[in-house]
Design an enzyme around this catalytic site. Sequence first.
Site, PDB file in Angstrom:
ATOM      1  CG  ASN A   3      -1.682   1.230   1.458  1.00 37.98           C
ATOM      2  OD1 ASN A   3      -1.775   2.069   0.568  1.00 37.98           O
ATOM      3  ND2 ASN A   3      -2.275   1.377   2.644  1.00 37.98           N
ATOM      4  CE  LYS A  55      -0.214   3.345   4.786  1.00 41.93           C
ATOM      5  NZ  LYS A  55      -0.124   3.498   6.230  1.00 41.93           N
ATOM      6  CG  HIS A  95      -5.878   2.053   5.196  1.00 43.96           C
ATOM      7  ND1 HIS A  95      -5.427   3.022   6.063  1.00 43.96           N
ATOM      8  CD2 HIS A  95      -4.878   1.143   5.081  1.00 43.96           C
ATOM      9  CE1 HIS A  95      -4.199   2.716   6.450  1.00 43.96           C
ATOM     10  NE2 HIS A  95      -3.845   1.584   5.867  1.00 43.96           N
ATOM     11  CD  GLU A 107      -2.989   5.652   6.765  1.00 44.92           C
ATOM     12  OE1 GLU A 107      -2.942   5.671   5.518  1.00 44.92           O
ATOM     13  OE2 GLU A 107      -2.091   5.126   7.470  1.00 44.92           O
ATOM     14  CD  GLU A 131      -3.551  -2.384   7.351  1.00 47.29           C
ATOM     15  OE1 GLU A 131      -2.446  -2.616   6.847  1.00 47.29           O
ATOM     16  OE2 GLU A 131      -4.205  -1.358   7.104  1.00 47.29           O
ATOM     17  N   GLY A 141       2.357   2.360  10.822  1.00 43.84           N
ATOM     18  CA  GLY A 141       3.320   3.449  10.665  1.00 43.84           C
ATOM     19  C   GLY A 141       4.028   3.834  11.957  1.00 43.84           C
ATOM     20  CB  SER A 170       5.077  -1.631  11.967  1.00 44.28           C
ATOM     21  OG  SER A 170       4.662  -0.293  12.208  1.00 44.28           O
TER      22      SER A 170
HETATM   23  P1  PGA Z   1       2.731   0.426   7.651  1.00 47.18           P
HETATM   24  O1  PGA Z   1       1.276   0.621   7.002  1.00 47.18           O
HETATM   25  O2  PGA Z   1       3.285  -0.854   7.094  1.00 47.18           O
HETATM   26  O3  PGA Z   1       3.511   1.625   7.200  1.00 47.18           O
HETATM   27  O4  PGA Z   1       2.538   0.366   9.136  1.00 47.18           O
HETATM   28  C1  PGA Z   1       0.417  -0.458   6.806  1.00 47.18           C
HETATM   29  C2  PGA Z   1      -0.901   0.026   6.253  1.00 47.18           C
HETATM   30  O5  PGA Z   1      -1.386   1.060   6.711  1.00 47.18           O
HETATM   31  O6  PGA Z   1      -1.492  -0.612   5.363  1.00 47.18           O
END
Ligand code: PGA
Length: 251
Positions: free
Chosen positions: A9, A11, A95, A97, A165, A171, A211
């Site tokens: 992803n 982003k 997601h 976010e 997640e 993140g 992460s």
């Molecule tokens: P990350 O993001 O690996 O940077 O923690 C995962 C995601 O939000 O899909």
Amino acid sequence: MRRLLIAGNWKMHKTVEGALSLIRELKRLVSDVNHRDILVCPPFTALYAVRAELKGSNISLGAQNMFYEEEGAFTGEISPLMLRDVGCSYVILGHSERRHIFGETDELINKKVLSAVNHGLIPILCVGETLQEREDGKTKEVIERQVREGLKGLSETSEFVIAYEPVWAIGTGRTATPELAEEVHSFIRELLSEMFGAKKAESVRILYGGSVKPENAAGLLSQPNIDGSLVGGASLKADSFAKIVKFDAEG
Ligand code: PGA
């Protein structure tokens, strides 16, 4: 047996040029992988260019969001038809976010999930609890609501993927332990079994995200109910993403 799916992803990262150089390098690094599925989800603006680069490769293309209508006066939105048109086969929906920064509700996410399936796209429904919810002992309650509401109206013949997640792991560099993730994944599979029957539940891929890095991928991905990963930060570099894709080969 469920085939592992490793999804990147990206982003809100990468210009068209940056996306092309990343995908060219990634293609080279994973060209020998044929035992698991590989997916990249670049930003909308790079989908068309990346699709051309992926022709004939073992990497699939997905988007990070979409609206549920086919077309119309929806300024700034992207439809399932448009995603199909640029070669997407998957779409990430719900997601954290999107839920937390853009206020997406389970009801809206469900409309998107249904629309994706109806248009031949495979939705990757993201679910996960916040740190507060975990500390309050509400993890299962939150996950159950997001899974039941998000998948409402689908049947055992619908193709979909789930990504667990935990919001506190995205993140932040703070990954769930393999045991903690496995506990939620097996809970999700039980829910799927109640909703769609045991046979369907056994076939649905449940990805872990938050992460994920080359160093922790093997521990997570060797859990029985973890069928792949949704990788954010570590998917922005071809070598780290490729290492996750090939985690067992790396030892
Ligand atoms: P990350 O993001 O690996 O940077 O923690 C995962 C995601 O939000 O899909």
